[in-house]
Design an enzyme around this catalytic site. Structure first.
Site, mmCIF file in Angstrom:
data_model
loop_
_atom_site.group_PDB
_atom_site.id
_atom_site.type_symbol
_atom_site.label_atom_id
_atom_site.label_comp_id
_atom_site.label_asym_id
_atom_site.label_seq_id
_atom_site.Cartn_x
_atom_site.Cartn_y
_atom_site.Cartn_z
ATOM 1 N N SER A 109 -32.151 56.137 -23.197
ATOM 2 C CA SER A 109 -31.107 55.126 -23.191
ATOM 3 C C SER A 109 -31.751 53.771 -23.455
ATOM 4 O O SER A 109 -32.875 53.520 -23.033
ATOM 5 C CB SER A 109 -30.426 55.133 -21.817
ATOM 6 O OG SER A 109 -29.859 53.873 -21.552
ATOM 7 N N LYS A 143 -33.253 57.644 -18.300
ATOM 8 C CA LYS A 143 -32.406 58.625 -18.962
ATOM 9 C C LYS A 143 -33.134 59.489 -19.994
ATOM 10 O O LYS A 143 -33.968 59.014 -20.738
ATOM 11 C CB LYS A 143 -31.254 57.918 -19.695
ATOM 12 C CG LYS A 143 -30.194 57.333 -18.792
ATOM 13 C CD LYS A 143 -29.439 58.356 -17.966
ATOM 14 C CE LYS A 143 -28.428 59.129 -18.756
ATOM 15 N NZ LYS A 143 -27.290 58.320 -19.164
ATOM 16 N N GLU A 195 -24.843 67.542 -27.382
ATOM 17 C CA GLU A 195 -23.620 66.722 -27.441
ATOM 18 C C GLU A 195 -23.125 66.580 -28.873
ATOM 19 O O GLU A 195 -21.924 66.620 -29.146
ATOM 20 C CB GLU A 195 -23.887 65.334 -26.859
ATOM 21 C CG GLU A 195 -24.093 65.338 -25.359
ATOM 22 C CD GLU A 195 -24.486 63.943 -24.870
ATOM 23 O OE1 GLU A 195 -23.648 63.302 -24.228
ATOM 24 O OE2 GLU A 195 -25.612 63.503 -25.147
#
Ligand code: ARG
Length: 472
Positions: free
Chosen positions: A278, A284, A291
């Site tokens: 991130s 992260k 996804e």
């Protein structure tokens, strides 16, 4: 020849805005290898049938081969004025081969030509998708073979239900992808039909040999009806529907990978090479590959819907609307290819956190069914056994314990049928082993299923498949 290949009856030039609007060259240029192959076969057949001379055939085929080189090297110039790939190649042929080029389009129309090109292109795509589906199955079946000792909770309603082998869970996907493979092979049969010779819609007055063209191009059938040949796109819809179903399977797998890699589950670790961080949260590591596959599923559904809607209510035979078939079809095929490839590459690098899986399988009363079965086997009618096990679960919950953490005395307070062998019956190992009905999660079943799948896949993958063995 003046500007266009069809402008004889026109007195005014096409407006530039119309040229730009109707051009499909920016997307249909990818059909060039098939267009050239189709034209080569067509002109050879015309020569064999005596419709064009040997010299004309030589000039045309030499010209087409030169154009093929230009297209391959990227030196070929595309312009909207020439609409589509068919007109580009034909018009360039006139420049490189001169007059004989004017005979190539004898006994042919762009309507049957484009139908031929799409079928040839799609046959290759289908075989590519089928090969990838085999490689994906092989990747998953090998993971199943290599992790036979991993046990995780099986879920219904996303609530822990009963323990299963991780390999059993993986093999469920092998089954799905094996049906996807079958569906692709089935679509192939109906795509493998040669439409050239239908001409614009009614057939042609020339003495053509359609079977010879089919032979040269590796088609196993010739289309039966000229009107159907130029207006049918149902094979594309079938492909898109097979692709959409396959994407559904990929997106379900993606969803599980996303869940399993979360801190809440923590069953798997994702390889760094397939995750991203991130820009604001330093801790992260996101499951982007999964996804994106989940997200791209929507594109493929969209393509299927686009084609169904496009074709709905079109009168026979060819309509220009049908030029709109290509972008959704290309996009879906590219998307499917990319999604299959990413999983073939990523799955073997996933870290399987067996201890976390096992710990999860040991919490949440996954042995309640086995407790009921135990009581039933000792003579209690199943409905009563179910109720008794339910009351024991309630008691365990109130004591913040699992069933197997109660002691024998506590258990016997619910039924004198319970004896020391209960602990064995409630263990993960026993629960899994006893589910030996055909197709169940017992280890012998699962390893036999893995062996069968690997043998089946091995038999279907070509021995010289470039991706054979290394998962690509
Ligand atoms: N570019 C057209 C398509 O993709 C080729 C066929 C054009 N035929 C015609 N009669 N305008 O469908």
């Amino acid at each position: 020849m003046s500007g266009k290949l069809w402008d004889g009856r026109f007195s005014e030039k096409t407006g530039e805005i119309m040229e730009d609007f109707s051009a499909s060259i920016h997307f249909d240029q990818r059909l060039w290898p098939h267009d050239i192959k189709g034209s080569l076969a067509h002109c050879r057949m015309l020569a064999d049938a005596g419709v064009i001379s040997k010299e004309e055939f030589e000039a045309i085929s030499k010209g087409l081969k030169k154009i093929e080189k230009e297209l391959r090297s990227g030196s070929f110039k595309f312009e909207n004025r020439l609409e589509d790939i068919h007109m580009h190649i034909e018009s360039r042929l006139f420049e490189v081969a001169g007059k004989p080029a004017l005979k190539l389009h004898t006994a042919r129309s762009r309507n049957d030509q484009v139908a031929l090109d799409i079928r040839m292109w799609l046959k290759d795509e289908i075989m590519g998708a089928a090969r990838r589906l085999l490689r994906l199955q092989k990747t998953i079946a090998r993971m199943a073979r290599d992790h036979m000792d991993a046990i995780l909770p099986g879920y219904t309603h996303l609530q822990r239900a009963q323990p299963v082998l991780f390999s059993h869970h993986l093999m469920a996907y092998v089954e799905m992808f094996s049906r996807d493979f079958d569906r692709m092979m089935d679509v192939y049969k109906r795509t493998d039909v040669m439409p050239l010779g239908a001409a614009a819609l009614a057939g042609t007055t020339y003495p053509i040999d359609r079977a010879a063209v089919a032979d040269m191009l590796g088609f196993s059938k010739v289309s039966e009806n000229s009107m159907d040949s130029v207006s049918d796109r149902d094979f594309t819809m079938e492909f898109l529907s097979a692709a959409a179903i396959c994407m559904t399977h990929l997106s379900r797998m993606s969803e599980e990978i996303i869940l399993w890699s979360s801190a809440e589950f923590d069953f798997i670790g994702l390889p760094d090479a397939f995750s991203t961080g991130s820009s604001i949260m330093p801790q992260k590591k996101n499951p982007d590959a999964a996804e994106l596959v989940r997200g791209k599923t929507g594109r493929v559904f969209g393509s299927l819907t686009a084609l169904l809607t496009l074709m709905k209510s079109l009168p026979l035979a060819y309509n220009r609307d049908m030029q709109e078939d290509k972008e959704p079809l290309f996009d879906a095929a590219d998307t499917l290819k990319a999604c299959l490839n990413i999983y073939i590459r990523m799955l073997p690098h996933m870290e399987i956190k067996k201890d976390h899986m096992r710990a999860a399988a040991q919490k949440g009363f996954l042995n309640a069914t086995d407790l009921a079965d135990y009581l039933a086997q000792k003579g209690m009618p199943f409905r009563k056994a179910h109720d008794c096990a339910g009351r024991m679960v309630a008691k365990a919950i109130s004591q913040k314990k699992e069933l197997h953490e109660m002691n024998l005395e506590e258990m016997r307070a619910f039924s004198p049928l319970i004896s020391p062998d209960i602990f064995e019956a409630l263990s993960l190992k026993t629960m899994i082993k006893r589910r030996s009905s055909y197709g169940g999660t017992a280890p012998e079943n699962v390893s036999a299923a893995v062996d069968r799948a690997l043998a089946r896949i091995e038999g279907l993958l070509e021995p010289h498949d470039p991706g054979h063995g290394n998962g690509v």
